[in-house]
Write a protein that holds these residues in place. Structure first.
Motif, PDB file in Angstrom:
ATOM      1  N   GLN A 177       1.596 -24.108  25.525  1.00 44.38           N
ATOM      2  CA  GLN A 177       1.466 -22.975  24.605  1.00 44.38           C
ATOM      3  C   GLN A 177       0.212 -22.168  24.897  1.00 44.38           C
ATOM      4  OE1 GLN A 177       2.592 -23.577  20.380  1.00 44.38           O
ATOM      5  NE2 GLN A 177       2.806 -25.745  20.898  1.00 44.38           N
ATOM      6  N   ALA A 178      -0.849 -22.861  25.278  1.00 43.13           N
ATOM      7  CA  ALA A 178      -2.127 -22.181  25.499  1.00 43.13           C
ATOM      8  C   ALA A 178      -2.148 -21.353  26.776  1.00 43.13           C
ATOM      9  CB  ALA A 178      -3.258 -23.216  25.536  1.00 43.13           C
ATOM     10  N   VAL A 179      -1.355 -21.709  27.784  1.00 45.52           N
ATOM     11  CA  VAL A 179      -1.397 -20.983  29.059  1.00 45.52           C
ATOM     12  C   VAL A 179      -0.344 -19.879  29.139  1.00 45.52           C
ATOM     13  CG1 VAL A 179      -2.302 -22.991  30.287  1.00 45.52           C
ATOM     14  CG2 VAL A 179       0.183 -22.557  30.283  1.00 45.52           C
ATOM     15  N   THR A 180       0.421 -19.689  28.054  1.00 46.06           N
ATOM     16  CA  THR A 180       1.496 -18.702  28.075  1.00 46.06           C
ATOM     17  C   THR A 180       1.012 -17.362  27.541  1.00 46.06           C
ATOM     18  OG1 THR A 180       3.067 -20.488  27.685  1.00 46.06           O
ATOM     19  CG2 THR A 180       3.874 -18.258  27.371  1.00 46.06           C
ATOM     20  N   VAL A 181       1.400 -16.287  28.205  1.00 52.09           N
ATOM     21  CA  VAL A 181       0.999 -14.934  27.827  1.00 52.09           C
ATOM     22  C   VAL A 181       1.708 -14.513  26.544  1.00 52.09           C
ATOM     23  CG1 VAL A 181       2.833 -13.681  29.058  1.00 52.09           C
ATOM     24  CG2 VAL A 181       0.538 -12.652  28.852  1.00 52.09           C
ATOM     25  N   ARG A 182       1.198 -13.498  25.891  1.00 53.48           N
ATOM     26  CA  ARG A 182       1.895 -12.910  24.746  1.00 53.48           C
ATOM     27  C   ARG A 182       3.312 -12.518  25.155  1.00 53.48           C
ATOM     28  NH1 ARG A 182      -1.186  -9.650  20.720  1.00 53.48           N
ATOM     29  NH2 ARG A 182      -3.257 -10.602  20.524  1.00 53.48           N
ATOM     30  N   GLY A 183       4.277 -12.877  24.343  1.00 54.36           N
ATOM     31  CA  GLY A 183       5.669 -12.590  24.666  1.00 54.36           C
ATOM     32  C   GLY A 183       6.288 -13.556  25.644  1.00 54.36           C
ATOM     33  N   GLY A 184       5.524 -14.576  26.050  1.00 53.33           N
ATOM     34  CA  GLY A 184       6.023 -15.537  27.029  1.00 53.33           C
ATOM     35  C   GLY A 184       6.830 -16.657  26.406  1.00 53.33           C
ATOM     36  N   GLU A 185       7.324 -17.543  27.265  1.00 54.77           N
ATOM     37  CA  GLU A 185       8.174 -18.643  26.821  1.00 54.77           C
ATOM     38  C   GLU A 185       7.604 -19.987  27.234  1.00 54.77           C
ATOM     39  OE1 GLU A 185      12.323 -18.543  27.614  1.00 54.77           O
ATOM     40  OE2 GLU A 185      12.511 -16.377  27.292  1.00 54.77           O
ATOM     41  N   VAL A 186       7.689 -20.947  26.316  1.00 55.54           N
ATOM     42  CA  VAL A 186       7.420 -22.349  26.618  1.00 55.54           C
ATOM     43  C   VAL A 186       8.763 -23.060  26.635  1.00 55.54           C
ATOM     44  CG1 VAL A 186       6.394 -24.501  25.814  1.00 55.54           C
ATOM     45  CG2 VAL A 186       5.112 -22.354  25.614  1.00 55.54           C
ATOM     46  N   ILE A 187       9.058 -23.716  27.748  1.00 55.01           N
ATOM     47  CA  ILE A 187      10.327 -24.436  27.874  1.00 55.01           C
ATOM     48  C   ILE A 187      10.024 -25.926  27.895  1.00 55.01           C
ATOM     49  CG2 ILE A 187      12.393 -24.823  29.272  1.00 55.01           C
ATOM     50  CD1 ILE A 187      10.391 -21.640  29.739  1.00 55.01           C
ATOM     51  N   THR A 225      10.869 -40.886  20.190  1.00 56.56           N
ATOM     52  CA  THR A 225      11.872 -40.300  19.306  1.00 56.56           C
ATOM     53  C   THR A 225      11.243 -39.618  18.102  1.00 56.56           C
ATOM     54  OG1 THR A 225      13.408 -42.040  19.972  1.00 56.56           O
ATOM     55  CG2 THR A 225      13.977 -40.785  18.011  1.00 56.56           C
ATOM     56  N   THR A 226      10.158 -40.169  17.571  1.00 56.42           N
ATOM     57  CA  THR A 226       9.540 -39.645  16.357  1.00 56.42           C
ATOM     58  C   THR A 226       8.445 -38.611  16.632  1.00 56.42           C
ATOM     59  OG1 THR A 226       7.990 -41.510  16.352  1.00 56.42           O
ATOM     60  CG2 THR A 226      10.024 -41.749  15.068  1.00 56.42           C
ATOM     61  N   ALA A 227       8.196 -38.275  17.898  1.00 54.01           N
ATOM     62  CA  ALA A 227       7.104 -37.358  18.228  1.00 54.01           C
ATOM     63  C   ALA A 227       7.357 -35.975  17.643  1.00 54.01           C
ATOM     64  CB  ALA A 227       6.938 -37.261  19.744  1.00 54.01           C
ATOM     65  N   ALA A 228       6.285 -35.330  17.162  1.00 53.63           N
ATOM     66  CA  ALA A 228       6.383 -33.979  16.598  1.00 53.63           C
ATOM     67  C   ALA A 228       5.168 -33.184  17.028  1.00 53.63           C
ATOM     68  CB  ALA A 228       6.469 -34.045  15.071  1.00 53.63           C
ATOM     69  N   PHE A 229       5.324 -31.856  17.129  1.00 53.29           N
ATOM     70  CA  PHE A 229       4.204 -31.002  17.508  1.00 53.29           C
ATOM     71  C   PHE A 229       4.123 -29.823  16.551  1.00 53.29           C
ATOM     72  CE2 PHE A 229       7.862 -29.264  19.696  1.00 53.29           C
ATOM     73  CZ  PHE A 229       7.688 -27.893  19.632  1.00 53.29           C
ATOM     74  N   SER A 230       2.975 -29.150  16.566  1.00 55.69           N
ATOM     75  CA  SER A 230       2.775 -28.031  15.653  1.00 55.69           C
ATOM     76  C   SER A 230       2.751 -26.714  16.417  1.00 55.69           C
ATOM     77  CB  SER A 230       1.469 -28.204  14.880  1.00 55.69           C
ATOM     78  OG  SER A 230       0.370 -28.211  15.766  1.00 55.69           O
ATOM     79  N   VAL A 231       3.060 -25.646  15.712  1.00 50.11           N
ATOM     80  CA  VAL A 231       3.051 -24.294  16.262  1.00 50.11           C
ATOM     81  C   VAL A 231       2.242 -23.414  15.319  1.00 50.11           C
ATOM     82  CG1 VAL A 231       4.461 -22.303  16.904  1.00 50.11           C
ATOM     83  CG2 VAL A 231       5.342 -24.617  17.273  1.00 50.11           C
ATOM     84  N   ALA A 232       1.321 -22.651  15.882  1.00 48.09           N
ATOM     85  CA  ALA A 232       0.566 -21.691  15.068  1.00 48.09           C
ATOM     86  C   ALA A 232       1.526 -20.561  14.674  1.00 48.09           C
ATOM     87  CB  ALA A 232      -0.618 -21.151  15.856  1.00 48.09           C
TER      88      ALA A 232
END
Length: 376
Positions: free
Chosen positions: A278-288, A295-302
């Motif tokens: 997420q940090a290396v992606t430009v504005r308007g870019g995509e994280v794939i 199985t229980t892992a979760a991440f956050s998004v600003a």
């Protein structure tokens, strides 16, 4: 036949000592209606298999392991068409029912009917053809179970391939190639001139690098915690490599790409790597997101920049396409020298080296070891 059977998940490393896979003789019934018997000639040792060994994703036990393989068709059951004895086939765990909502729109990897059967350790036909030597229940892994000399599978898991492709290379197409290349071509649809970062330079990540080059990306930055992988990454298409352990790694990528990449592929399944993507992606870019973790892992998004900067977070499971259509295209690219996936092979191993092979994979010293169930 000889097979590698897992009775317990979460055993400690080193695996050469704890031996999560027991090499033993098991029984395999012949193919029933709508099933195919395949002689396994090569099976890849993949990080997804390692996550199962570690217990991050539960499977019904006992189970014969392995989900990336290739072989030769030896017998077909009643009603099977399009596949014949002596055909060379790659084996893919993505095989839909062909009738449900997701299958009908070309997304067999999301087929709930098939995934439900596999979660129970059976084939998509609802049957089990594996048995322990004493007749006890033995489960199929992802409908394939290629850590064995033979496998009975549904024909939807088989893709006929050109006999010119060595079967140890063909094994890679069922997971590493279809996943890495598909993430680039199908999920992200990388456009010519775009900038790309690939975080995690294992078999899938390196295939994504090759595919990004084929797609015409102008910059392809390989990122990993193991710099020993960088020479191979450059050889298959990376224009630059960055050590993920460097405190300035994110800034290096942003500087190289004048603000960030258009597409960041996270292939390791590590949550810290997903934050980096997420940090290396430009504005308007995509994280794939390609890699899978616990199985229980979760991440956050600003939330604010996600909306105001029109960022995209996209999941890509097994290449997000149709293996029966995609793998023949990737095989053609390989035969033309455009997708040199044979570079992914680290070494051939036998059953007696399988547990040790997972130690090597865990340590990051190999890309793709290939199990040869019948020997060299």
């Amino acid at each position: 036949m000889t097979a590698a059977v897992m009775y317990e998940q979460g055993l400690p490393a080193p695996y050469a000592e704890s031996k999560p896979f027991k090499i033993e003789e098991v029984e395999l019934d012949g193919p029933g209606e709508g099933e195919v018997l395949v002689e396994i000639r090569g099976a890849g040792i993949c990080h997804s298999d390692l996550s199962v060994v570690e217990g991050l994703r539960k499977r019904p036990l006992p189970i014969v392991g392995g989900h990336e393989g290739a072989g030769i068709v030896r017998e077909i059951g009643r009603g099977v068409t399009g596949i014949a004895p002596d055909d060379h086939v790659a084996m893919a765990l993505v095989a839909g029912c062909g009738k449900c909502r997701t299958c009908l729109v070309g997304r067999p990897g999301l087929c709930q009917a098939v995934s439900g059967a596999r979660a129970e350790g059976s084939l998509s036909t609802g049957t089990r053809r594996l048995r322990l030597a004493d007749g006890g229940r033995l489960n199929h892994y992802s409908g394939i179970s290629v850590y064995a000399q033979y496998a009975v599978v549904a024909p939807q898991s088989l893709i006929k391939i050109d006999d010119e492709v060595p079967l140890d290379v063909a094994a890679l197409f069922g997971c590493a190639v279809v996943t890495g290349a598909g993430a680039v071509f199908n999920s992200a649809k990388v456009r010519p001139g775009a900038t790309v970062a690939v975080i995690g330079l294992g078999g899938v990540g390196l295939t994504a690098v090759m595919a990004a080059r084929e797609a015409g990306a102008s910059q392809i930055i390989g990122i990993d915690v193991l710099p020993g992988k960088f020479d191979l990454a450059r050889a298959v298409g990376a224009t630059k490599c960055v050590d993920a352990r460097d405190a300035l790694a994110v800034q290096q990528v942003r500087d190289l790409t004048h603000g960030g990449v258009d597409y960041a592929f996270e292939v390791s399944g590590n949550l810290a790597a997903l934050d980096m993507a997420q940090a290396v992606t430009v504005r308007g870019g995509e994280v794939i997101g390609v890699g899978v973790g616990k199985t229980t892992a979760a991440f956050s998004v600003a939330q604010l920049p996600w909306v105001s900067e029109e960022r995209v977070l996209r999941g890509s499971f097994m290449g997000g396409g149709v293996p029966q259509q995609d793998i023949p295209k990737y095989v053609d690219m390989y035969l033309q020298g455009r997708l040199p996936v044979d570079r992914l092979r680290s070494e051939h191993i036998g059953f007696d080296q399988l547990n040790e092979g997972f130690d090597l994979l865990h340590g990051g010293g190999v890309v793709r070891q290939i199990l040869l169930p019948h020997g060299a």
